[in-house]
Design an enzyme around this catalytic site. Structure first.
Site, PDB file in Angstrom:
ATOM      1  N   CYS A 179       0.826  -1.207   0.000  1.00  0.00           N
ATOM      2  CA  CYS A 179       0.000   0.000   0.000  1.00  0.00           C
ATOM      3  C   CYS A 179       0.865   1.264   0.000  1.00  0.00           C
ATOM      4  CB  CYS A 179      -0.903  -0.047   1.233  1.00  0.00           C
ATOM      5  SG  CYS A 179      -1.739   1.481   1.636  1.00  0.00           S
TER       6      CYS A 179
ATOM      7  N   CYS B 175       0.178   3.682   2.863  1.00  0.00           N
ATOM      8  CA  CYS B 175       0.696   3.093   4.116  1.00  0.00           C
ATOM      9  C   CYS B 175       2.188   3.390   4.264  1.00  0.00           C
ATOM     10  CB  CYS B 175       0.486   1.581   4.141  1.00  0.00           C
ATOM     11  SG  CYS B 175      -1.257   1.085   4.143  1.00  0.00           S
TER      12      CYS B 175
END
Length: 145
Positions: A69, A72
């Site tokens: 991600c 993230c």
């Protein structure tokens, strides 16, 4: 606030009771002797989740994330810096949703990163998406002890 706080050890799972006023004095686990606060996020697994999140009287901020991600990856250093600045008023932990899909499912994680503030296993607040340092600290201000 009570005179003592219950904190679970991320390393051995032991539940520790520490004087609330002395939480900044470098408390150690009574069982394994490792520091209860390390100025960095704790890695959560199904093995230590109960001790760290459900048994903690200190609010725990959990970052639900995954290695693939992009947001993230942007959020990771912001979260780590917040842990360094805000512990021991809060605890910080990270849960890899790919490694622990059952825990991610239990909390209905639909997008990542998602941050959840817990106290004694109860969800107090949730925020989806990456945040800047000032946004994160402002969001967490209401939950600091």
């Amino acid at each position: 606030m009570s005179d003592t706080l219950t904190l679970g050890c991320a390393h051995c799972g032991a539940v520790n009771r520490i004087p609330a006023a002395r939480r900044a004095d470098g408390p150690r686990c009574g069982k394994c002797k490792r520091p209860l606060f390390e100025g960095a996020p704790i890695t959560l697994t199904s093995a230590n989740f109960n001790a760290v999140v459900e048994r903690s009287e200190l609010p725990v901020v959990v970052d639900f994330w995954a290695s693939w991600c992009g947001p993230c990856k942007v959020m990771a250093p912001v979260f780590a810096q917040a842990a360094g600045r805000l512990e021991p008023d809060l605890r910080f932990a990270k849960l890899d949703t790919e490694a622990e899909p059952a825990l991610a499912g239990r909390f209905g994680i639909r997008s990542i990163p998602t941050l959840i503030v817990f106290r004694e296993g109860r969800e107090l607040a949730r925020q989806a998406g990456a945040m800047q340092p000032a946004q994160l600290e402002q969001w967490l201000a209401a939950y600091r002890l």
